[in-house]
Scaffold this motif. Sequence first.
Motif, short mmCIF file in Angstrom:
data_model
loop_
_atom_site.label_atom_id
_atom_site.label_comp_id
_atom_site.label_asym_id
_atom_site.label_seq_id
_atom_site.Cartn_x
_atom_site.Cartn_y
_atom_site.Cartn_z
N PRO A 86 0.83 -1.21 0.00
CA PRO A 86 0.00 0.00 0.00
C PRO A 86 0.87 1.26 0.00
N ARG A 88 -0.29 4.27 0.88
CA ARG A 88 -0.72 4.83 2.16
C ARG A 88 -1.88 3.98 2.65
N THR A 89 -2.19 4.06 3.94
CA THR A 89 -3.20 3.16 4.50
C THR A 89 -4.63 3.69 4.43
N ARG A 90 -4.83 4.96 4.20
CA ARG A 90 -6.20 5.49 4.16
C ARG A 90 -6.93 4.94 2.93
N ARG A 94 -6.44 3.11 -1.89
CA ARG A 94 -6.47 1.66 -2.08
C ARG A 94 -6.14 1.19 -3.49
#
Length: 189
Positions: A86, A88-90, A94
Motif C-alpha cells: 500500500p 498509504r493506509t487510508r 487503495r
Amino acid sequence: MAERDDGFEGGVGEDGVVLRPCTDEDLAAVTAIYAHAVATGRASFELAPPGEAEMRQRRAALVAGGYPYLVAERDGAVVAYAYAGPYRTRPAYRNTVETSVYVSPDMAGRGLGRRLLERLIAEATASGFRQMVAVIGDSDNAASIGLHAALGFHHVGVLRAVGWKHGTWLDTVLMQRALGPGDGVPPAG
C-alpha cells in the motif's frame, strides 16, 4: 505450462534465473538481502535490519492484502525480491501501490531488478491497481531512478533531506506510473 522468456511461473531465463511468487521458505534469504541493504545502503530508511520473524509478518500482511510479492531464484537460491504494498493506509489510496525491489549485492547489475519490476507492474495491473509509486531513497540512487524511468515511471518530486542515515541527510525521490487504465476510468468497487 510453456516456459516463458521472462522466467516467471516455472520458466527459466537464459541466465538460469526463475521469477516466482515468494514463499515462507524464501524468508531467510529475503531477510539477508534486506539486512545488507539496510546496513550498507541508502535505499531503505530503516536503521536496523529487521529479523526474519518481522519480515515474515510483513510478507504475510502484504500477501493477505492481495499485493504481489516475488523472488528471483538462481541455482536454488533466492538472489532478489520485489513486492508492491500500500502506498498509504487510508482507504482513498487503495488503488495505488508502492514498489520495493532489492537485489543481493553479488547479483547487482545483471538486470534482475528490471525483470522483477516488470513482473511486479504486470501483477499489480492484473490485480486491478491503477497507480504505482516509487519512493526512492537518496537522490544519488541513479540505478533505481534509471530503472524506474526505463519502465515508464515519471519523476513527480523530491522531498529534500527527509532522512538521516549513515551520517548524512538523504532525499526521497518520488516517481509514478499509471497501471492499466490509470485514472482514465473510475476503479471497480
